[in-house]
Design an enzyme around this catalytic site. Sequence first.
Site, PDB file in Angstrom:
ATOM      1  N   ASN A   9      -9.454  16.356 -16.743  1.00 25.49           N
ATOM      2  CA  ASN A   9      -8.480  17.037 -17.598  1.00 25.49           C
ATOM      3  C   ASN A   9      -8.837  18.516 -17.614  1.00 25.49           C
ATOM      4  O   ASN A   9      -9.827  18.905 -18.222  1.00 25.49           O
ATOM      5  CB  ASN A   9      -8.536  16.435 -19.010  1.00 25.49           C
ATOM      6  CG  ASN A   9      -7.625  17.161 -19.982  1.00 25.49           C
ATOM      7  OD1 ASN A   9      -6.825  18.012 -19.580  1.00 25.49           O
ATOM      8  ND2 ASN A   9      -7.743  16.843 -21.251  1.00 25.49           N
ATOM      9  N   HIS A  96      -3.860  13.471 -26.551  1.00 26.13           N
ATOM     10  CA  HIS A  96      -5.217  14.042 -26.522  1.00 26.13           C
ATOM     11  C   HIS A  96      -5.546  14.598 -27.908  1.00 26.13           C
ATOM     12  O   HIS A  96      -4.674  15.142 -28.583  1.00 26.13           O
ATOM     13  CB  HIS A  96      -5.302  15.143 -25.462  1.00 26.13           C
ATOM     14  CG  HIS A  96      -6.716  15.554 -25.204  1.00 26.13           C
ATOM     15  ND1 HIS A  96      -7.385  16.416 -26.034  1.00 26.13           N
ATOM     16  CD2 HIS A  96      -7.602  15.178 -24.247  1.00 26.13           C
ATOM     17  CE1 HIS A  96      -8.627  16.559 -25.587  1.00 26.13           C
ATOM     18  NE2 HIS A  96      -8.781  15.819 -24.507  1.00 26.13           N
ATOM     19  N   GLY A 174     -16.458  18.377 -25.517  1.00 28.23           N
ATOM     20  CA  GLY A 174     -16.855  19.762 -25.324  1.00 28.23           C
ATOM     21  C   GLY A 174     -18.079  20.178 -26.124  1.00 28.23           C
ATOM     22  O   GLY A 174     -18.382  21.368 -26.232  1.00 28.23           O
ATOM     23  N   SER A 213     -17.859  14.882 -23.110  1.00 34.23           N
ATOM     24  CA  SER A 213     -19.119  15.374 -22.528  1.00 34.23           C
ATOM     25  C   SER A 213     -19.665  14.461 -21.427  1.00 34.23           C
ATOM     26  O   SER A 213     -20.873  14.241 -21.324  1.00 34.23           O
ATOM     27  CB  SER A 213     -20.173  15.604 -23.617  1.00 34.23           C
ATOM     28  OG  SER A 213     -19.735  16.621 -24.509  1.00 34.23           O
TER      29      SER A 213
HETATM   30  P1  13P Z   1     -15.357  17.462 -22.026  1.00 40.51           P
HETATM   31  O1  13P Z   1     -15.687  16.571 -20.850  1.00 40.51           O
HETATM   32  O2  13P Z   1     -15.353  18.904 -21.683  1.00 40.51           O
HETATM   33  O3  13P Z   1     -16.193  17.095 -23.215  1.00 40.51           O
HETATM   34  O4  13P Z   1     -13.837  17.110 -22.427  1.00 40.51           O
HETATM   35  C1  13P Z   1     -13.478  15.810 -22.622  1.00 40.51           C
HETATM   36  C2  13P Z   1     -12.010  15.725 -22.745  1.00 40.51           C
HETATM   37  O5  13P Z   1     -11.452  16.118 -23.761  1.00 40.51           O
HETATM   38  C3  13P Z   1     -11.247  15.180 -21.629  1.00 40.51           C
HETATM   39  O6  13P Z   1      -9.923  14.963 -21.982  1.00 40.51           O
END
Ligand code: 13P
Length: 251
Positions: A9, A96, A174, A213
């Site tokens: 994503n 999301h 994130g 993550s």
């Molecule tokens: P990260 O892998 O950057 O934590 O993001 C996860 C996410 O929201 C994927 O849709």
Amino acid sequence: MRKKLLLGNWKMNKTPSEAKQFALLSKDMVDNAVANNIDLGVAPTYVCLQTVKENATKNLIVAAQNVHAADHGAYTGEISIPMLKEIGIDWVILGHSERRTYDNETSEKCNAKIKALLANDMIPVYCCGESLETFEAGKTASFVEEQIRKGFEGLTPEQAAKVVVAYEPIWAIGTGKNATKEIAEETIASIRAVLRDMFGKVAEEIRILYGGSVKPNNIAEYMSEPDIDGALVGGASLELASYQALIENLR
Ligand code: 13P
């Protein structure tokens, strides 16, 4: 046997020229992975969809990050299913947590979008997941159950089998604080139990991804769990080398 799926994503990252570069350079990597029975995809922003579709191998799934449920109309700033179809896009991420938080995306809205996508032979990737507060209160399973029941409301078992679910705890997105594989498996198994209750044995066919993550050094842990069928990855999907490392450790 559910096929493994890795979906990147990209969120609000990459200009069209950057996205094109990734698409061009990813061809061999994607073709090799697909030959090993792994589904791979990326979800660029709307303005990058066409260039990625045109410059990547046809084996790369290209998903939109949202869509409107109506075919056309007075909805400024929105994009419709026929628009996506015309440029060859047939996968869409829905619900999301960032859209739920910033854009008032609800499970009810997602349900209308899921129905519209399925009516057009397109594949929804329906996201669910709880906040840190809900997690710490021990209410994850019931919170996610409600998101799943509302999102899948009114579908037939045949339709439900086509939907992909992504469980993304908000506190892990994130933040670098990924859920342990045990926590991810427990919640994903509980999601499958809800789907079994709603749709019977087709629940065993529904692919459920973990997201939050996920990095090259932890993806294998998730894949070792029985109910986790792949990953929805943000940050680590942006660079080709890191995306390649995710694929290698997913096998
Ligand atoms: P990260 O892998 O950057 O934590 O993001 C996860 C996410 O929201 C994927 O849709």
